[in-house]
Write an enzyme that holds these catalytic residues in place. Structure first.
Site, PDB file in Angstrom:
ATOM      1  CD  GLU A 180      -2.872  -1.164   2.387  1.00  0.00           C
ATOM      2  OE1 GLU A 180      -4.079  -1.250   2.160  1.00  0.00           O
ATOM      3  OE2 GLU A 180      -2.407  -1.085   3.538  1.00  0.00           O
ATOM      4  CB  CYS A 203       2.907   7.369   3.602  1.00  0.00           C
ATOM      5  SG  CYS A 203       3.455   6.098   4.739  1.00  0.00           S
ATOM      6  CB  CYS A 209       7.477  -5.605   8.213  1.00  0.00           C
ATOM      7  SG  CYS A 209       8.914  -4.844   9.011  1.00  0.00           S
ATOM      8  CB  CYS A 218       7.013  -3.326  15.800  1.00  0.00           C
ATOM      9  SG  CYS A 218       8.688  -2.909  15.254  1.00  0.00           S
ATOM     10  CB  CYS A 226       3.528  -2.597  13.522  1.00  0.00           C
ATOM     11  SG  CYS A 226       3.551  -2.217  11.761  1.00  0.00           S
ATOM     12  N   GLY A 248       6.957  -2.190   5.730  1.00  0.00           N
ATOM     13  CA  GLY A 248       8.329  -2.658   5.625  1.00  0.00           C
ATOM     14  C   GLY A 248       9.362  -1.830   6.359  1.00  0.00           C
ATOM     15  CB  SER A 264      10.423   6.026   9.141  1.00  0.00           C
ATOM     16  OG  SER A 264      10.104   5.603  10.445  1.00  0.00           O
ATOM     17  CG  LEU A 302      13.321   6.015  21.190  1.00  0.00           C
ATOM     18  CD1 LEU A 302      14.555   5.171  20.901  1.00  0.00           C
ATOM     19  CD2 LEU A 302      13.734   7.400  21.679  1.00  0.00           C
ATOM     20  CG  HIS A 303       7.768   3.190  19.021  1.00  0.00           C
ATOM     21  ND1 HIS A 303       7.095   4.298  18.578  1.00  0.00           N
ATOM     22  CD2 HIS A 303       8.051   2.463  17.904  1.00  0.00           C
ATOM     23  CE1 HIS A 303       6.966   4.250  17.266  1.00  0.00           C
ATOM     24  NE2 HIS A 303       7.546   3.157  16.835  1.00  0.00           N
ATOM     25  CB  CYS A 332       0.738   5.833  11.672  1.00  0.00           C
ATOM     26  SG  CYS A 332       1.291   7.404  11.186  1.00  0.00           S
TER      27      CYS A 332
END
Ligand code: SAH
Length: 381
Positions: A97, A110, A117, A121, A124, A181, A213, A236-237, A355
């Site tokens: 996408e 974007c 991926c 995470c 996600c 990804g 990113s 970072l999160h 996001c």
């Protein structure tokens, strides 16, 4: 798609030096590459017959051996806020996408760098489908080329343009590699794509308008510093390794203490202004004032900006979004300690374009599951 189409060289995958070599192999002068790029990227055409300032026999050789082939569109979705999401075909069974986000002063595209991926995470949506394959350079550049062409076509149709004006800029002025990804895990194809995006004869975007990113692949950040100078954003999160290990598992391999020096090194090499640290706001997980203060201690005195992203939920997730006042408080804690922080506005929620929601879904699909983990998405013929 014809057999010929797949055998021809897709020019969207060739940065200028490679295109010059290709053109020379076709028996033309290398400087013709610039003319060719001008047609492809400035005029937005991939039709060799239209390229009237190129010699006829050269055009014939191009038509036989080359093509300008962007990814095929499977589906388009438009949000009430002007955001557009395209589902693109990777191959018979897989899709990826891209999302266009109009704002008054810019139009941000974007784009994806991989189908699925591998980094897993925990918050996600893309991670849930697992890793399928790297996108090629042509598929990465092709997203920008295609979106520009589609938006131009839309603007030419007066009805669409009338509605679109209210929604802001309808051209691609900024590109972020924040779709599906991990771009630095596809270094080999991403770097030439960045070259084409920045080339004056290519997409001609300034380096501050192209942002890569990454979840924090430390060795590749050092490598990137040697070959590119785009803006860097880092997911970072969490302000400490224990929590980051859980949210962004690659942290076990490349902990915060190694990640941050890599970021400062990148800026030194690139003469960059600052690194953007993305921080997804997860209710009662990483959003306390104490965690904001810990984050401020990590970043204070460094050229850093924090972008707080309200979590976007998706089916099956165990997380929820932090309430708005909690996000504000978190931001204020950072600002009071001299760390620049903004809250990202969520866009395209009604079409799952926000996001972290890009999951390559298609209408008729068979989901292939291994245990509870989705390992692939097959499109039914
Ligand atoms: N792999 C790269 C780029 C893709 S993700 C990276 O990790 O940076 C782009 C951004 O969206 C990252 O900051 C990612 O952490 C964030 N994101 C992922 N899932 C999200 C979700 N459900 N809600 C909000 N942001 C999310």
């Amino acid at each position: 798609m014809s057999t010929f189409a797949t055998e021809r060289t897709n020019l969207l995958g060739l940065p200028r030096p490679a295109l010059e070599t290709f053109v020379a192999q076709l028996g033309s002068r290398p400087f013709r590459a610039r003319q060719l790029m001008n047609w492809i990227y400035k005029r937005g055409t991939g039709e060799f017959t239209e390229m009237t300032d190129l010699a006829k026999d050269f055009r014939a050789r191009l038509a036989a051996q080359a093509e300008v082939r962007p990814p095929e569109i499977v589906r388009v979705q438009r949000s009430a806020d002007g955001t557009v999401k395209w589902l693109l075909k990777a191959d018979a069974a897989q899709a990826f996408e891209m999302v266009f986000i109009p704002e008054p002063d810019r139009g941000t595209l974007c784009i994806s760098s991989q189908v699925g991926c591998a980094l897993d995470c925990s918050f996600c949506a893309t991670a849930q489908q697992g890793f399928n394959r790297n996108l090629s350079t042509a598929e990465i550049v092709g997203q920008v080329w295609l979106a520009s062409a589609e938006l131009a076509r839309e603007a030419a149709g007066s009805a669409a343009a009338a509605g679109a004006e209210a929604a802001g800029e309808r051209r691609v002025t900024n590109v972020v590699l924040m779709g599906m990804g991990e771009p630095l895990a596809n270094f080999r194809n991403v770097v030439p794509a960045l070259d084409i995006l920045l080339d004056d004869f290519g997409c001609d975007l300034s380096r501050r308008r192209v942002t890569l990113s990454t979840s924090g692949l430390v060795p590749q950040i050092y490598k990137l510093a040697e070959v590119s100078n785009v803006a860097l954003a880092v997911s970072l999160h969490a302000p400490d390794d224990a929590l980051r290990n859980e949210l962004v598992p690659i942290n076990r391999k490349h902990p915060i203490g190694e990640l941050l020096p890599a970021c400062w090194h990148y800026l030194d090499e690139q003469n960059g202004r600052s690194v953007t640290f993305e921080y997804v706001m997860l209710d009662c997980v990483n959003d306390s004032p104490a965690q904001a203060r810990a984050l401020a201690r990590l970043l204070k005195g460094h050229p850093a900006k924090v972008n707080l992203i309200p979590f976007n939920p998706f089916p099956g997730t165990r997380y929820t979004r932090s309430p708005a006042p909690v996000i504000q408080r978190f931001r204020d804690e950072l600002l009071q300690r001299g760390v620049l922080a903004t809250v990202r506005r969520t866009r395209g929620e009604d079409i799952d374009a926000a996001c972290g929601q890009l999951a390559g879904r298609v209408i008729d699909r068979t989901t292939v599951r291994l245990g509870s983990k989705i390992i692939g998405v097959a499109v039914q013929p």
